[in-house]
Design a protein around this motif. Structure first.
Motif, PDB file in Angstrom:
ATOM      1  N   ARG A 286     -29.960  36.281 -37.410  1.00  9.02           N
ATOM      2  CA  ARG A 286     -30.827  37.305 -37.989  1.00  9.02           C
ATOM      3  C   ARG A 286     -30.417  37.659 -39.409  1.00  9.02           C
ATOM      4  O   ARG A 286     -31.268  37.826 -40.279  1.00  9.02           O
ATOM      5  CB  ARG A 286     -30.801  38.568 -37.120  1.00  9.02           C
ATOM      6  N   ARG A 287     -29.123  37.799 -39.666  1.00  5.63           N
ATOM      7  CA  ARG A 287     -28.678  38.149 -41.013  1.00  5.63           C
ATOM      8  C   ARG A 287     -27.279  37.591 -41.253  1.00  5.63           C
ATOM      9  O   ARG A 287     -26.497  37.399 -40.323  1.00  5.63           O
ATOM     10  CB  ARG A 287     -28.689  39.663 -41.237  1.00  5.63           C
ATOM     11  N   ILE A 288     -26.991  37.356 -42.533  1.00  5.47           N
ATOM     12  CA  ILE A 288     -25.707  36.798 -42.952  1.00  5.47           C
ATOM     13  C   ILE A 288     -25.197  37.656 -44.100  1.00  5.47           C
ATOM     14  O   ILE A 288     -25.917  37.895 -45.075  1.00  5.47           O
ATOM     15  CB  ILE A 288     -25.867  35.342 -43.420  1.00  5.47           C
ATOM     16  N   SER A 289     -23.979  38.130 -43.977  1.00  3.95           N
ATOM     17  CA  SER A 289     -23.378  38.973 -45.005  1.00  3.95           C
ATOM     18  C   SER A 289     -22.059  38.358 -45.445  1.00  3.95           C
ATOM     19  O   SER A 289     -21.339  37.764 -44.647  1.00  3.95           O
ATOM     20  CB  SER A 289     -23.132  40.390 -44.476  1.00  3.95           C
ATOM     21  N   VAL A 290     -21.746  38.515 -46.730  1.00  5.90           N
ATOM     22  CA  VAL A 290     -20.530  37.945 -47.304  1.00  5.90           C
ATOM     23  C   VAL A 290     -19.734  39.044 -47.997  1.00  5.90           C
ATOM     24  O   VAL A 290     -20.301  39.904 -48.691  1.00  5.90           O
ATOM     25  CB  VAL A 290     -20.865  36.817 -48.307  1.00  5.90           C
ATOM     26  N   SER A 291     -18.416  39.016 -47.806  1.00  7.90           N
ATOM     27  CA  SER A 291     -17.512  39.921 -48.519  1.00  7.90           C
ATOM     28  C   SER A 291     -16.528  39.078 -49.320  1.00  7.90           C
ATOM     29  O   SER A 291     -15.911  38.150 -48.787  1.00  7.90           O
ATOM     30  CB  SER A 291     -16.751  40.816 -47.540  1.00  7.90           C
ATOM     31  N   THR A 292     -16.395  39.410 -50.598  1.00 10.85           N
ATOM     32  CA  THR A 292     -15.423  38.720 -51.451  1.00 10.85           C
ATOM     33  C   THR A 292     -14.252  39.627 -51.821  1.00 10.85           C
ATOM     34  O   THR A 292     -13.307  39.168 -52.467  1.00 10.85           O
ATOM     35  CB  THR A 292     -16.101  38.229 -52.743  1.00 10.85           C
ATOM     36  N   ASP A 293     -14.312  40.897 -51.387  1.00 13.03           N
ATOM     37  CA  ASP A 293     -13.239  41.839 -51.743  1.00 13.03           C
ATOM     38  C   ASP A 293     -12.610  42.514 -50.525  1.00 13.03           C
ATOM     39  O   ASP A 293     -11.700  43.333 -50.665  1.00 13.03           O
ATOM     40  CB  ASP A 293     -13.757  42.904 -52.710  1.00 13.03           C
ATOM     41  N   GLY A 294     -13.094  42.196 -49.332  1.00 14.36           N
ATOM     42  CA  GLY A 294     -12.535  42.797 -48.129  1.00 14.36           C
ATOM     43  C   GLY A 294     -13.027  44.197 -47.833  1.00 14.36           C
ATOM     44  O   GLY A 294     -12.627  44.801 -46.834  1.00 14.36           O
ATOM     45  N   ARG A 295     -13.933  44.723 -48.660  1.00 14.15           N
ATOM     46  CA  ARG A 295     -14.418  46.099 -48.468  1.00 14.15           C
ATOM     47  C   ARG A 295     -15.935  46.166 -48.386  1.00 14.15           C
ATOM     48  O   ARG A 295     -16.471  46.833 -47.510  1.00 14.15           O
ATOM     49  CB  ARG A 295     -13.935  46.999 -49.614  1.00 14.15           C
ATOM     50  N   THR A 296     -16.597  45.515 -49.335  1.00  7.37           N
ATOM     51  CA  THR A 296     -18.056  45.604 -49.415  1.00  7.37           C
ATOM     52  C   THR A 296     -18.688  44.300 -48.938  1.00  7.37           C
ATOM     53  O   THR A 296     -18.090  43.226 -49.007  1.00  7.37           O
ATOM     54  CB  THR A 296     -18.504  45.888 -50.858  1.00  7.37           C
ATOM     55  N   TRP A 297     -19.931  44.437 -48.465  1.00  2.58           N
ATOM     56  CA  TRP A 297     -20.663  43.281 -47.940  1.00  2.58           C
ATOM     57  C   TRP A 297     -21.998  43.143 -48.667  1.00  2.58           C
ATOM     58  O   TRP A 297     -22.670  44.138 -48.951  1.00  2.58           O
ATOM     59  CB  TRP A 297     -20.922  43.431 -46.448  1.00  2.58           C
ATOM     60  N   ARG A 298     -22.372  41.910 -48.962  1.00  2.00           N
ATOM     61  CA  ARG A 298     -23.665  41.617 -49.580  1.00  2.00           C
ATOM     62  C   ARG A 298     -24.421  40.630 -48.701  1.00  2.00           C
ATOM     63  O   ARG A 298     -23.823  39.756 -48.078  1.00  2.00           O
ATOM     64  CB  ARG A 298     -23.483  41.008 -50.975  1.00  2.00           C
ATOM     65  N   ARG A 299     -25.738  40.771 -48.684  1.00  2.00           N
ATOM     66  CA  ARG A 299     -26.555  39.853 -47.893  1.00  2.00           C
ATOM     67  C   ARG A 299     -26.650  38.500 -48.588  1.00  2.00           C
ATOM     68  O   ARG A 299     -26.939  38.420 -49.785  1.00  2.00           O
ATOM     69  CB  ARG A 299     -27.948  40.435 -47.671  1.00  2.00           C
ATOM     70  N   ALA A 300     -26.403  37.446 -47.844  1.00  2.00           N
ATOM     71  CA  ALA A 300     -26.565  36.093 -48.362  1.00  2.00           C
ATOM     72  C   ALA A 300     -28.030  35.678 -48.224  1.00  2.00           C
ATOM     73  O   ALA A 300     -28.784  36.219 -47.412  1.00  2.00           O
ATOM     74  CB  ALA A 300     -25.663  35.132 -47.618  1.00  2.00           C
ATOM     75  N   THR A 301     -28.423  34.709 -49.030  1.00  2.00           N
ATOM     76  CA  THR A 301     -29.797  34.215 -49.011  1.00  2.00           C
ATOM     77  C   THR A 301     -29.899  32.971 -48.145  1.00  2.00           C
ATOM     78  O   THR A 301     -29.230  31.967 -48.426  1.00  2.00           O
ATOM     79  CB  THR A 301     -30.261  33.874 -50.439  1.00  2.00           C
ATOM     80  N   PRO A 302     -30.729  33.007 -47.097  1.00  2.00           N
ATOM     81  CA  PRO A 302     -30.925  31.786 -46.302  1.00  2.00           C
ATOM     82  C   PRO A 302     -31.596  30.703 -47.137  1.00  2.00           C
ATOM     83  O   PRO A 302     -32.507  30.983 -47.925  1.00  2.00           O
ATOM     84  CB  PRO A 302     -31.829  32.255 -45.164  1.00  2.00           C
ATOM     85  N   VAL A 303     -31.142  29.473 -46.966  1.00  2.00           N
ATOM     86  CA  VAL A 303     -31.693  28.337 -47.708  1.00  2.00           C
ATOM     87  C   VAL A 303     -32.556  27.471 -46.808  1.00  2.00           C
ATOM     88  O   VAL A 303     -33.600  26.966 -47.228  1.00  2.00           O
ATOM     89  CB  VAL A 303     -30.558  27.497 -48.340  1.00  2.00           C
ATOM     90  N   SER A 304     -32.134  27.290 -45.583  1.00  2.00           N
ATOM     91  CA  SER A 304     -32.924  26.519 -44.621  1.00  2.00           C
ATOM     92  C   SER A 304     -32.538  26.938 -43.213  1.00  2.00           C
ATOM     93  O   SER A 304     -31.435  27.440 -42.974  1.00  2.00           O
ATOM     94  CB  SER A 304     -32.708  25.015 -44.806  1.00  2.00           C
ATOM     95  N   GLY A 305     -33.470  26.729 -42.279  1.00  2.00           N
ATOM     96  CA  GLY A 305     -33.224  27.080 -40.886  1.00  2.00           C
ATOM     97  C   GLY A 305     -33.062  25.837 -40.039  1.00  2.00           C
ATOM     98  O   GLY A 305     -32.610  24.794 -40.502  1.00  2.00           O
ATOM     99  N   GLY A 306     -33.464  25.958 -38.774  1.00  2.00           N
ATOM    100  CA  GLY A 306     -33.294  24.847 -37.843  1.00  2.00           C
ATOM    101  C   GLY A 306     -32.241  25.174 -36.817  1.00  2.00           C
ATOM    102  O   GLY A 306     -32.133  26.312 -36.347  1.00  2.00           O
ATOM    103  N   GLY A 307     -31.435  24.184 -36.453  1.00  2.00           N
ATOM    104  CA  GLY A 307     -30.381  24.413 -35.468  1.00  2.00           C
ATOM    105  C   GLY A 307     -29.390  25.453 -35.930  1.00  2.00           C
ATOM    106  O   GLY A 307     -28.836  26.205 -35.128  1.00  2.00           O
TER     107      GLY A 307
END
Length: 355
Positions: A286-307
């Motif tokens: 449903r959603r993907i979030s990335v943290s690069t600082d261990g504190r805050t999270w940003r939503r990643a952009t889906p590129v393709s779906g499937g399996g």
């Protein structure tokens, strides 16, 4: 007795080449390096697909192979050749196959909980397009009875011996409800005949369930009106530990995970970076979030779906040591401990140095 013995012995436990740029070899198993998938589409090529073997890859004669369907749960036992199987109506499914122990090493390195077994990071997983016959169609041809409760697929690889005990050939029961749902008896992978390491002449593909359910080198399907068991559901692939019943809990479906398409302990150049990766979950992501600082999270952009879902996110990298995290849906910060290290579903901390 199962038919279709191997017609030759492979020179090594795995037949295909295993270049160090693509794989980490663990004895009879080969883990895909995530950086090897960075420029690969959604489907993992056979050449880069992970391998999980209990013994060695058998080299089977497809012309002599037969799939037996028998047992108290069917009224018309069958013996099908590969030609018979290919002549039946087929379908194509894109599905992830993942070892139950994928991520096992993180119980030790992230949670300080040592566990035995192959020390996979996150490379014991792959997504492919599988073509074959739905298992429900084969069961209907065999006259599956209303009384049927379990289906026991068995492989044709060598018998598995561990600790001086011969456990026989790899086999594990499926409830008939799952067998009649979305399980495929596959004979093609990414548009070509199944390679030897991935189950030739035919294998099961059991979407959403741990990889042990997707039996390779399929030789027989016992359909029973009484429950069936094997060491792979009574002794192995059970969650054991302080949080579980004394007899353990059977491992069936997988858990959500995400990974960066980066080397472990990667070194990157300071400045603008485009982080890429993949995320997967039994019921879809449903959603993907990335943290690069261990504190805050940003939503990643889906590129393709499937399996699974390929994703990306920009990052302005500053010099120094960083720990990257990707979270899929509601992944927790720690995984419930079990003594065999199955189903590590916590957020993985990926170390990166920026120069």
């Amino acid at each position: 007795m199962l038919p279709s013995r191997a017609v030759a012995a492979a020179a090594s436990p795995i037949v295909k080449p295993l270049p160090a740029s693509d794989f980490i070899v663990h004895g009879t198993n080969a883990e895909t390096r995530w950086e090897a998938l960075r420029d690969v589409g959604s489907l993992v090529p056979v050449s880069k697909f992970f391998v999980r073997n209990h013994t060695s890859t058998p080299l089977l004669d497809g012309s002599a192979w037969r799939l037996r369907i028998f047992g108290s749960g069917v009224s018309r036992p069958l013996s099908l050749s590969l030609r018979d199987l290919r002549a039946l109506p087929s379908c194509t499914v894109e599905a992830v196959i993942e070892c139950a122990g994928n991520g096992r090493s993180f119980f030790t390195t992230q949670q300080g909980q040592p566990v035995p077994g192959t020390p996979w990071k996150l490379g014991a997983v792959g997504n492919a397009r599988w073509r074959g016959v739905p298992l429900r169609e084969l069961l209907r041809l065999a006259g599956v009875r209303e009384s049927a409760v379990d289906v026991m697929p068995a492989g044709l690889d060598d018998e598995y011996v561990s600790g001086g005990v011969n456990h026989g050939r790899v086999r594990r029961p499926l409830p008939v409800s799952k067998a009649l749902d979305d399980v495929l008896v596959a004979y093609e992978m990414n548009g070509v005949d199944l390679p030897a390491d991935h189950g030739y002449p035919a294998r099961l593909v059991v979407p959403g369930w741990v990889g042990i359910a997707s039996i390779k080198w399929l030789g027989s399907l016992e359909v029973s009106s009484t429950p069936l068991h094997s060491p792979w559901d009574t002794d192995f692939y059970r969650l054991l530990g302080p949080s579980y019943p004394a007899a353990g809990t059977l491992v069936t479906s997988q858990v959500a995970k995400g990974a960066f398409e980066l080397p472990w302990e990667a070194t990157l150049t300071a400045g603008r970076q485009l982080l890429t990766g993949r995320a997967w979950a039994p019921g879809g992501v449903r959603r993907i979030s990335v943290s690069t600082d261990g504190r805050t999270w940003r939503r990643a952009t889906p590129v393709s779906g499937g399996g699974w879902t390929r994703w990306q996110i920009p990052w302005r990298a500053t010099p120094g040591a960083h720990v990257l995290r990707v979270r899929v849906d509601d992944q927790p910060e720690s995984a419930p401990f079990n003594t065999q290290g199955y189903l590590f579903g916590a957020v993985v901390k990926h170390p990166v140095t920026v120069v």
